[in-house]
Write a protein that holds these residues in place. Structure first.
Motif, mmCIF file in Angstrom:
data_model
loop_
_atom_site.group_PDB
_atom_site.id
_atom_site.type_symbol
_atom_site.label_atom_id
_atom_site.label_comp_id
_atom_site.label_asym_id
_atom_site.label_seq_id
_atom_site.Cartn_x
_atom_site.Cartn_y
_atom_site.Cartn_z
ATOM 1 N N ILE A 295 42.284 -5.898 78.891
ATOM 2 C CA ILE A 295 42.484 -6.081 77.454
ATOM 3 C C ILE A 295 41.606 -7.206 76.928
ATOM 4 N N THR A 296 41.656 -8.352 77.598
ATOM 5 C CA THR A 296 40.921 -9.519 77.105
ATOM 6 C C THR A 296 39.414 -9.340 77.191
ATOM 7 N N GLY A 297 38.972 -8.385 77.999
ATOM 8 C CA GLY A 297 37.546 -8.136 78.091
ATOM 9 C C GLY A 297 36.991 -7.302 76.954
ATOM 10 N N ARG A 298 37.865 -6.774 76.084
ATOM 11 C CA ARG A 298 37.428 -5.887 75.005
ATOM 12 C C ARG A 298 37.528 -6.502 73.619
ATOM 13 N N PHE A 299 38.176 -7.662 73.490
ATOM 14 C CA PHE A 299 38.402 -8.268 72.184
ATOM 15 C C PHE A 299 37.999 -9.738 72.194
ATOM 16 N N PRO A 300 37.669 -10.298 71.015
ATOM 17 C CA PRO A 300 37.591 -11.757 70.916
ATOM 18 C C PRO A 300 38.980 -12.329 71.218
ATOM 19 N N VAL A 301 39.041 -13.315 72.089
ATOM 20 C CA VAL A 301 40.329 -13.854 72.536
ATOM 21 C C VAL A 301 40.393 -15.354 72.265
ATOM 22 N N ILE A 302 41.480 -15.778 71.638
ATOM 23 C CA ILE A 302 41.742 -17.193 71.430
ATOM 24 C C ILE A 302 43.032 -17.536 72.171
ATOM 25 N N GLN A 303 42.944 -18.460 73.106
ATOM 26 C CA GLN A 303 44.115 -18.909 73.853
ATOM 27 C C GLN A 303 44.723 -20.113 73.143
ATOM 28 N N VAL A 304 46.043 -20.124 73.050
ATOM 29 C CA VAL A 304 46.717 -21.196 72.330
ATOM 30 C C VAL A 304 47.862 -21.769 73.161
ATOM 31 N N ASN A 305 48.182 -23.001 72.857
ATOM 32 C CA ASN A 305 49.313 -23.687 73.487
ATOM 33 C C ASN A 305 49.848 -24.690 72.482
ATOM 34 N N LEU A 306 51.126 -25.020 72.577
ATOM 35 C CA LEU A 306 51.741 -25.958 71.640
ATOM 36 C C LEU A 306 51.951 -27.306 72.320
ATOM 37 N N ASP A 307 51.415 -28.344 71.705
ATOM 38 C CA ASP A 307 51.653 -29.710 72.170
ATOM 39 C C ASP A 307 53.051 -30.106 71.725
ATOM 40 N N ARG A 308 53.976 -30.171 72.650
ATOM 41 C CA ARG A 308 55.378 -30.411 72.316
ATOM 42 C C ARG A 308 55.607 -31.787 71.699
ATOM 43 N N ARG A 309 54.780 -32.765 72.036
ATOM 44 C CA ARG A 309 54.978 -34.114 71.506
ATOM 45 C C ARG A 309 54.498 -34.232 70.066
ATOM 46 N N SER A 310 53.341 -33.656 69.766
ATOM 47 C CA SER A 310 52.792 -33.779 68.417
ATOM 48 C C SER A 310 53.095 -32.580 67.534
ATOM 49 N N GLY A 311 53.448 -31.446 68.154
ATOM 50 C CA GLY A 311 53.683 -30.233 67.384
ATOM 51 C C GLY A 311 52.406 -29.533 66.963
ATOM 52 N N ALA A 312 51.252 -30.007 67.464
ATOM 53 C CA ALA A 312 49.969 -29.420 67.099
ATOM 54 C C ALA A 312 49.645 -28.219 67.992
ATOM 55 N N ILE A 313 48.909 -27.281 67.432
ATOM 56 C CA ILE A 313 48.473 -26.108 68.188
ATOM 57 C C ILE A 313 47.117 -26.405 68.820
ATOM 58 N N ARG A 314 47.033 -26.267 70.135
ATOM 59 C CA ARG A 314 45.756 -26.391 70.831
ATOM 60 C C ARG A 314 45.176 -25.000 70.998
ATOM 61 N N ALA A 315 43.925 -24.829 70.600
ATOM 62 C CA ALA A 315 43.300 -23.502 70.637
ATOM 63 C C ALA A 315 41.967 -23.557 71.363
ATOM 64 N N LEU A 316 41.696 -22.495 72.136
ATOM 65 C CA LEU A 316 40.457 -22.399 72.904
ATOM 66 C C LEU A 316 39.894 -20.999 72.769
ATOM 67 N N LEU A 317 38.649 -20.898 72.305
ATOM 68 C CA LEU A 317 37.969 -19.610 72.245
ATOM 69 C C LEU A 317 37.583 -19.225 73.660
ATOM 70 N N TYR A 318 38.082 -18.080 74.123
ATOM 71 C CA TYR A 318 37.930 -17.640 75.500
ATOM 72 C C TYR A 318 36.656 -16.819 75.652
ATOM 73 N N GLY A 319 35.958 -16.974 76.768
ATOM 74 C CA GLY A 319 34.786 -16.144 77.028
ATOM 75 C C GLY A 319 33.612 -16.944 77.534
ATOM 76 N N HIS A 320 32.392 -16.388 77.342
ATOM 77 C CA HIS A 320 31.188 -17.020 77.877
ATOM 78 C C HIS A 320 30.878 -18.344 77.188
ATOM 79 N N HIS A 321 31.223 -18.441 75.895
ATOM 80 C CA HIS A 321 30.932 -19.666 75.148
ATOM 81 C C HIS A 321 32.240 -20.313 74.718
ATOM 82 N N GLU A 322 32.994 -20.785 75.686
ATOM 83 C CA GLU A 322 34.292 -21.382 75.391
ATOM 84 C C GLU A 322 34.122 -22.660 74.583
ATOM 85 N N ARG A 323 35.013 -22.815 73.618
ATOM 86 C CA ARG A 323 35.057 -24.079 72.909
ATOM 87 C C ARG A 323 36.420 -24.217 72.249
ATOM 88 N N SER A 324 36.875 -25.433 72.104
ATOM 89 C CA SER A 324 38.157 -25.702 71.481
ATOM 90 C C SER A 324 37.955 -25.999 70.002
#
Length: 233
Positions: free
Chosen positions: A64-93
């Motif tokens: 599935i992830t090989g066919r779509f643009p994928v953004i991985q996310v996680n929640l920082d429980r202390r700050s409540g902020a969303i951490r996001a990472l563009l998944y693939g060959h050119h990863e960047r947060s």
């Protein structure tokens, strides 16, 4: 894809705040069902949910992830902020909203398709045993078919990887077809038709060819007297 909870609620709000439409699924089987039936510009995956999915369905996750643009996310429980990472060959947060604009908005909407599927609705007798016991038999219909499988409407419970038997009574040849449950959509879990995706295990070549040819359907009077006890008229 994210399990219900505070993190999922925040992800949904962030996506909707930039004017994007989002469908939320909580498990890999509903995720697979969604991307094979509807077109999406990209996917956002909660990392803890992905880790759980990888432990059970590694190949399916990567297909599935090989066919779509994928953004991985996680929640920082202390700050409540969303951490996001563009998944693939050119990863960047970055900010989830910015990554969606960058990776998803200009990406054409697509479905996950490995083969041609046709929206043909065959009448099917579905059984969890080879004997087609009338007491447990399920009468259902296909929502779509391909040469290697089909999606069956059902709100009954099935196990992924379980074997089922089908008798497609609209076809001339009613030899039982065996199949493996590859994905399932539960009733009430998402705004999609509930059912199970079947990969054919044993099927005759004539049945396989007839499935995609509407001219080979039988008229209703041909199977109206179908005897469930004997498997024939």
């Amino acid at each position: 894809m994210a399990r219900p909870g505070d993190a999922c609620t925040l992800y949904e709000a962030a996506i909707r705040n930039i004017g994007a439409t989002v469908d939320t699924v909580a498990s890999i089987d509903t995720f697979y069902g969604a991307v094979t039936h509807f077109a999406y510009n990209g996917v956002v995956i909660d990392i803890p949910t992905k880790i759980k999915a990888l432990s059970d369905h590694k190949d399916l996750v990567y297909s599935i992830t090989g066919r779509f643009p994928v953004i991985q996310v996680n929640l920082d429980r202390r700050s409540g902020a969303i951490r996001a990472l563009l998944y693939g060959h050119h990863e960047r947060s970055g900010l989830l909203e910015d990554l969606i604009r960058e990776a998803c908005w200009n990406s054409p909407a697509r479905k996950l398709r490995s083969e041609e599927r046709k929206p043909l609705h065959y009448n099917v007798l579905l059984s969890t045993t080879r004997e087609f016991d009338p007491r447990t038999l399920i009468r259902t219909v296909t929502m779509d078919v391909s040469s290697n499988g089909c999606f069956l409407f059902s709100s009954a419970r099935f196990q992924l990887g379980g074997r089922v038997w089908l008798r497609i009574i609209d076809l001339y040849e009613k030899t039982p077809i065996s199949g493996i449950v590859r994905h399932k959509l539960k009733w009430g879990e998402a705004m999609v038709v509930p059912g199970i995706g079947i990969e054919f295990e044993t099927i005759t070549e004539s049945q396989r060819q007839s499935l995609l040819s509407p001219a080979n359907h039988l008229p209703p009077e041909t199977f109206s007297g179908y005897d469930l006890r004997k498997g024939a008229k």
